[in-house]
Motif scaffolding. Structure first.
Motif, PDB file in Angstrom:
ATOM      1  N   LEU A 380      -9.079   6.292  12.930  1.00 49.29           N
ATOM      2  CA  LEU A 380      -9.761   7.358  12.551  1.00 49.29           C
ATOM      3  C   LEU A 380     -11.195   7.824  13.199  1.00 49.29           C
ATOM      4  O   LEU A 380     -11.685   6.974  13.828  1.00 49.29           O
ATOM      5  CB  LEU A 380     -10.634   7.362  10.829  1.00 49.29           C
ATOM      6  N   ASN A 406      -7.394  11.652  11.943  1.00 50.18           N
ATOM      7  CA  ASN A 406      -6.399  10.472  12.109  1.00 50.18           C
ATOM      8  C   ASN A 406      -6.203  10.848  13.742  1.00 50.18           C
ATOM      9  O   ASN A 406      -5.348  11.756  13.909  1.00 50.18           O
ATOM     10  CB  ASN A 406      -5.060  10.672  11.298  1.00 50.18           C
ATOM     11  N   CYS A 412      -2.139   7.565   8.023  1.00 49.68           N
ATOM     12  CA  CYS A 412      -3.299   6.866   7.747  1.00 49.68           C
ATOM     13  C   CYS A 412      -3.570   7.024   6.068  1.00 49.68           C
ATOM     14  O   CYS A 412      -3.576   8.135   5.603  1.00 49.68           O
ATOM     15  CB  CYS A 412      -4.748   7.244   7.977  1.00 49.68           C
ATOM     16  N   ILE A 414      -5.398   7.113   2.851  1.00 51.06           N
ATOM     17  CA  ILE A 414      -6.878   6.706   2.721  1.00 51.06           C
ATOM     18  C   ILE A 414      -7.084   6.568   1.145  1.00 51.06           C
ATOM     19  O   ILE A 414      -6.385   7.437   0.516  1.00 51.06           O
ATOM     20  CB  ILE A 414      -7.661   7.901   2.593  1.00 51.06           C
ATOM     21  N   THR A 415      -7.736   5.505   0.647  1.00 48.20           N
ATOM     22  CA  THR A 415      -7.782   5.310  -0.890  1.00 48.20           C
ATOM     23  C   THR A 415      -9.147   5.557  -1.322  1.00 48.20           C
ATOM     24  O   THR A 415      -9.253   5.791  -2.623  1.00 48.20           O
ATOM     25  CB  THR A 415      -7.626   3.955  -1.256  1.00 48.20           C
ATOM     26  N   ALA A 417     -13.621   6.921  -0.183  1.00 46.15           N
ATOM     27  CA  ALA A 417     -14.835   6.630   0.646  1.00 46.15           C
ATOM     28  C   ALA A 417     -16.130   6.083  -0.253  1.00 46.15           C
ATOM     29  O   ALA A 417     -16.198   6.572  -1.358  1.00 46.15           O
ATOM     30  CB  ALA A 417     -14.882   7.826   1.420  1.00 46.15           C
ATOM     31  N   ALA A 435      -8.260  10.832  -2.123  1.00 50.71           N
ATOM     32  CA  ALA A 435      -7.267   9.842  -1.892  1.00 50.71           C
ATOM     33  C   ALA A 435      -5.907  10.372  -1.441  1.00 50.71           C
ATOM     34  O   ALA A 435      -5.601  11.455  -2.001  1.00 50.71           O
ATOM     35  CB  ALA A 435      -6.946   8.668  -2.900  1.00 50.71           C
ATOM     36  N   VAL A 464     -14.806   4.389   5.061  1.00 47.82           N
ATOM     37  CA  VAL A 464     -13.449   5.040   4.501  1.00 47.82           C
ATOM     38  C   VAL A 464     -12.624   4.057   4.276  1.00 47.82           C
ATOM     39  O   VAL A 464     -12.238   3.055   5.127  1.00 47.82           O
ATOM     40  CB  VAL A 464     -13.087   5.976   5.473  1.00 47.82           C
ATOM     41  N   LEU A 466      -8.748   2.297   3.330  1.00 49.83           N
ATOM     42  CA  LEU A 466      -7.343   2.372   3.523  1.00 49.83           C
ATOM     43  C   LEU A 466      -6.530   1.568   2.842  1.00 49.83           C
ATOM     44  O   LEU A 466      -7.073   0.491   2.282  1.00 49.83           O
ATOM     45  CB  LEU A 466      -7.068   2.104   5.233  1.00 49.83           C
ATOM     46  N   GLU A 471     -11.913  -1.450   6.241  1.00 49.55           N
ATOM     47  CA  GLU A 471     -12.510  -0.004   5.860  1.00 49.55           C
ATOM     48  C   GLU A 471     -12.926   0.480   7.407  1.00 49.55           C
ATOM     49  O   GLU A 471     -13.271  -0.492   8.321  1.00 49.55           O
ATOM     50  CB  GLU A 471     -13.564  -0.196   5.197  1.00 49.55           C
TER      51      GLU A 471
END
Length: 726
Positions: A380, A406, A412, A414-415, A417, A435, A464, A466, A471
Motif C-alpha cells: 500500500l 494498492n 489487498c 483490507i479489514t 483502519a 473493508a 490499515v 489486512l 498492518e
C-alpha cells in the motif's frame, strides 16, 4: 435629534490663544509675531538658558552631517515675543567656520512663557579638512541687553576613506580545456581606495557546475595593495560556458567578475546513453520480472564501431533483451536501443552494469539498479507520506485527505483502519476505511483531523489492517503552537467632546506577533464599558488573524447627554492565543456647548529646496528606456511646480570606466536664481539622451558617489550640490 458632528474643541483646549510660527534658521533665526498685541513691559529681567553650553562634534567626514540637539528655556520672568538666534565665528572674519553650522528648521510656539522650553537642533557639515570654531548666540531684541546666552560649537573635517577593489581582468577567460580535466586562472585584485578592504571571501554565483574558487583571496587588502586568487574551470561538455564570480567585501557582495571557458573532447568517438543509468521497476523474488531501456547515441565527431554489449556486473539479476550487434557502426547523430530485464536472484536492492565497448577504445558504462520484494505481498502507498500538518494554534483544527493505493500486483484485502494509541487526542480519523478488496492499482481514501492540545510536536500513525500479514502504517506529524495578540495602543484617550458631537476616529491595531494564526471569537467592549464608544468596522466572529498580520479597528466616542467622564475597555478574545483575552483601556469626557473653545493654528513653512541627481544607464540596448524617461519628465516637472519646489537637477551616467566618471553630462537644470533654466523639459530630454556606448559593467551607485564627492563636487559639478538642500 440631528446626527452628531465632528467638533474641533477637545482635550487640547487652552486657556489663551497662541500664535504658531515656523522658524527657519539658516543661519539666522528670528522668532516673533509682528501682528500680535504688545505684551506689557514687565520689570522682571529677561533670561535664556541653554543646555549644554558647549557642543563638540569631533571629527566628521567631509560633506557628511551630524546633528546635535540643544534644549533652550525661558528662565527669566518676562514673556519672550522674539528670539534672535545667530551662528557667529569664534575668530573674526572666519565666515567658513560659522557656515559649517546650521540651526535646523523647527517649530516653536510664541510668545514663550517663563519656564517654557523647546529643542533647537544644530547641524555640523564640514566642507574641508580643518577645525571649525563658532558660537551659537541667542538674543531677545526687546530686552536691549544684547546677547543673553551663547553655546560654543567645535568640530573638525576628516578625510573620507574609501575601499575600491579593482579586478585585474573582467571577464576572466580560461584556456580551452579537455572535458574531464580542469584549468586554473589567476585573478589579480588591487585596492585603489584609501581604506583597508575586508575580503570576506569569494563565491561562484553563476555557472557553479563548471567554475569553482580554487584558492580564495586573503582576508584584508590595504590601500594600494594587490592580492591574487585562483579560479578553476572543469568543463562538462564541448561548449563555451559562462559564469559569474562574486567578491564579498565586509560581508556584502560588492564586485562581480564574468567567467568564460570552452571545453573540448580529446577523442573523436564518444557514446552517450539517455537515460545515463537504468532504474528497473520493482520486481518480486521468483514471482515477476521487469524491464527498461535506454538509447545509446554517437555524440562525437567520428564513427563509433560497436565491439560488443554485455552485462558486466549483476549478471544474476540482469540480462539483455535487446542490444546493437557487434560491428554496428554508429555515425555521429545515430543511435541504438539497449533493453535490460530484471529478474532478481535475491531480495532487496540489486545493482549491476551494462558495458558497450567500441573498436576505437572508448567504452560506455550504463549503471543498473533495481529492488526485489522478498515474497509476493500486498503493498500500500499512502499519499501524502508522511501525513504532515503545518504549525497550528492550540485549540484550532486542520484536516487533510489521505489516499491509499494498492501498488503491488496482488489483491489487498483490507479489514479496517485505525489510529495508533499514541495518536490521540491530537489526531482523529474522520472517515473510516471500508473493508473490502483493493485490486492492483485501485485506491481508497480517508480523512484525518489535527487538533493540537499543547504547544509541542505531535506524532502518531495511521494503521490499515489486512486480512493477511501485518498492518500497513504511515506517520502522522503535526506541531502545536500559540499565537500572541497585541492591541496598540493599550490606552486610548478620545479627548473632550462637546455635547451633540462625536470624537475624531482613532485607529487601534490588533496584531498577531506569534508564529501561528488565531481565531477571533469576540471583538467588542467589556461589560462595564460606557455606551459612548463605537467600533466603526467590527471584526467578524471566526476571523483568522495570521502570524504577522494586523487588523485595524477604527474607534470613536460620542458625547454623553451631560458633561462627565467616560471609560471602557476594548476586548478581543481568541482561540489559539497565549492570552485568550487582550484589552485596551478607553477614556474620554463630555463638555457642555458653553465650555467649548476653538483654537486656530497657522503654520508658516519654508519653500522646499531639493537637489536631484539622475544616474542614467548608457550601456547597450538602453535607448528605449532613455526615451521613456524623457517622455515622462513633463509629469515630474508639473509635480514639482504644484509643490513649489526650488530644485537643481543633474544628469550623469553609469559608465565609471570613462576618464570623467561621475561628471554631469549637461549644465545644472534649475528653476530659481540667476542660472534658472528657461526650458527645463527640453534641456532634460537632451541631457538624458546619453547614448548606448557606455561600459557594460553598470555602476550606478559608484557613479553617484563620484558625482557628489571631491573632487567633482568642487570642479566639474560645482554649483549642483547645495548645503541647504535635501
Amino acid at each position: 435629534m440631528s446626527a452628531p458632528q465632528i467638533c474641533s474643541a477637545g482635550a487640547e483646549n487652552a486657556m489663551k490663544q497662541h500664535r504658531i510660527l515656523a522658524l527657519v534658521v539658516l543661519p539666522l533665526l528670528l522668532v516673533g509675531c509682528e501682528a500680535c498685541e504688545e505684551e506689557p513691559n514687565l520689570t522682571a529681567s529677561f533670561a535664556i538658558c541653554v543646555h549644554p553650553e558647549a557642543v563638540d562634534f569631533g571629527a566628521q567626514p567631509i560633506r557628511s552631517a551630524e546633528t546635535r540637539t540643544l534644549v533652550v528655556s525661558n528662565c527669566g520672568q518676562n514673556i519672550i515675543d522674539q528670539l534672535l538666534v545667530e551662528v557667529l565665528p569664534q575668530e573674526e572674519g572666519d565666515t567658513a567656520a560659522a557656515a559649517a553650522y546650521i540651526a535646523v528648521a523647527t517649530e516653536v510656539a510664541v510668545p514663550i512663557e517663563p519656564g517654557a522650553r523647546f529643542d533647537l537642533p544644530v547641524r555640523f557639515r564640514p566642507r574641508e579638512q580643518r577645525a571649525y570654531l563658532a558660537r551659537l548666540s541667542l538674543e531677545v531684541p526687546e530686552s536691549n541687553e544684547g546677547e543673553l546666552a551663547a553655546v560654543t560649537l567645535a568640530g573638525s573635517g576628516a578625510p573620507i576613506e574609501t575601499c575600491d577593489i579593482v579586478p585585474g581582468s573582467d571577464p576572466l577567460v580560461f584556456a580551452d580545456t579537455p572535458v574531464g580535466d580542469s584549468e586554473e586562472a589567476v585573478l589579480t585584485l588591487t585596492n585603489q581606495g584609501s581604506a583597508t578592504c575586508g575580503l570576506s571571501g569569494a563565491r561562484v554565483v553563476e555557472g557553479h557546475d563548471v567554475f569553482a574558487v580554487a584558492e580564495p583571496p586573503q582576508a584584508e587588502l590595504g590601500a594600494g595593495a594587490a592580492a591574487s586568487m585562483r579560479v578553476r574551470f572543469s568543463p562538462l561538455d564541448a561548449v563555451t560556458s559562462s559564469g559569474r564570480l562574486a567578491l564579498v567585501l565586509d560581508g556584502e557582495v560588492e564586485i562581480e567578475v564574468d567567467l568564460s571557458g570552452t571545453g573540448f573532447w580529446q577523442t573523436p568517438c564518444r557514446l552517450e546513453a539517455s537515460p545515463a543509468g537504468l532504474v528497473l521497476p520493482r520486481a518480486s523474488l521468483n514471482h515477476s520480472t521487469t524491464s527498461a531501456s535506454t538509447v545509446v547515441s554517437s555524440v562525437g565527431v567520428d564513427v563509433c564501431t560497436v565491439a560488443g554489449v554485455a552485462v558486466s556486473a549483476g549478471g544474476d539479476d540482469f540480462s539483455l533483451l535487446q542490444a546493437p550487434a557487434a560491428s554496428t557502426a554508429l555515425a555521429p547523430g545515430q543511435s541504438a536501443v539497449v533493453e535490460v530485464q530484471f529478474a532478481p536472484a535475491a531480495a532487496g536492492n540489486r545493482t549491476g552494469a551494462v558495458t558497450v565497448s567500441t573498436a576505437e577504445g572508448t567504452p560506455l558504462l550504463i549503471p543498473l539498479t533495481g529492488f526485489a520484494d522478498p515474497t509476493p505481498a500486498c503493498a500500500l502507498q499512502f499519499d501524502p507520506t508522511p501525513i504532515g500538518f503545518a504549525s497550528l494554534a492550540v485549540g484550532l483544527a486542520a484536516e487533510t485527505d489521505v489516499t491509499i493505493t494498492n501498488v503491488s500486483s496482488l489483491d489487498c484485502n483490507i479489514t479496517g483502519a485505525r489510529l495508533s494509541d499514541g495518536s490521540r487526542p491530537d489526531f482523529e480519523l474522520l472517515v473510516p476505511v471500508s473493508a473490502g478488496t483493493l485490486l492492483p492499482g485501485q485506491s481508497t481514501s480517508t480523512r484525518v483531523r489535527f487538533t493540537p492540545v499543547a504547544a509541542a510536536p505531535a506524532v502518531g500513525q495511521l494503521l490499515v489492517a489486512l486480512a493477511e500479514g501485518p498492518e500497513r502504517s504511515v506517520e502522522l506529524i503535526g506541531f502545536g503552537d500559540y499565537a500572541e495578540l497585541v492591541l496598540t495602543p493599550t490606552l486610548r484617550f478620545f479627548g473632550v467632546v462637546t455635547e451633540g458631537c462625536v470624537s475624531r476616529t482613532h485607529d487601534t491595531l490588533l496584531t498577531n506577533v506569534g508564529a501561528v494564526a488565531a481565531r477571533i471569537d469576540f471583538a467588542g467592549f467589556g461589560p462595564s464599558s460606557d455606551p459612548n464608544f463605537e467600533i466603526l468596522a467590527p471584526i467578524a466572529t471566526g476571523t483568522l488573524i495570521a502570524a504577522g498580520q494586523s487588523i485595524t479597528m477604527p474607534l470613536r466616542m460620542a458625547a454623553g447627554p451631560a458633561p462627565g467622564v467616560h471609560a471602557g475597555t476594548l476586548e478581543v478574545m481568541a482561540t489559539g492565543a497565549t492570552d485568550p483575552r487582550v484589552r485596551a483601556q478607553l477614556f474620554g469626557s463630555t463638555e457642555s456647548v458653553e465650555d467649548a473653545r476653538h483654537i486656530d493654528v497657522y503654520v508658516q513653512r519654508e519653500r522646499p529646496t531639493i537637489d536631484i541627481l539622475f544616474v542614467v544607464d548608457n550601456s547597450g540596448s538602453m535607448q528605449q528606456e532613455q526615451q521613456s524617461l524623457a517622455q515622462n519628465f513633463t509629469a515630474f516637472i508639473q509635480f514639482t511646480s504644484e509643490l513649489d519646489i526650488d530644485y537643481h537637477i543633474g544628469v550623469t551616467t553609469t559608465d565609471t570606466a570613462r576618464s570623467d566618471a561621475g561628471a554631469l553630462v549637461a549644465p545644472v537644470i534649475a528653476n530659481t536664481g540667476p542660472g534658472a533654466t528657461s526650458d527645463p523639459i527640453g534641456e532634460f530630454i537632451a541631457a538624458v539622451n546619453v547614448g548606448t556606448n557606455g561600459s557594460a559593467t553598470e555602476k550606478g551607485l559608484h557613479a553617484a558617489v563620484l558625482a557628489l564627492t571631491e573632487p567633482l563636487v568642487e570642479t566639474a559639478n560645482a554649483g549642483f550640490l547645495r548645503d541647504t538642500a535635501m
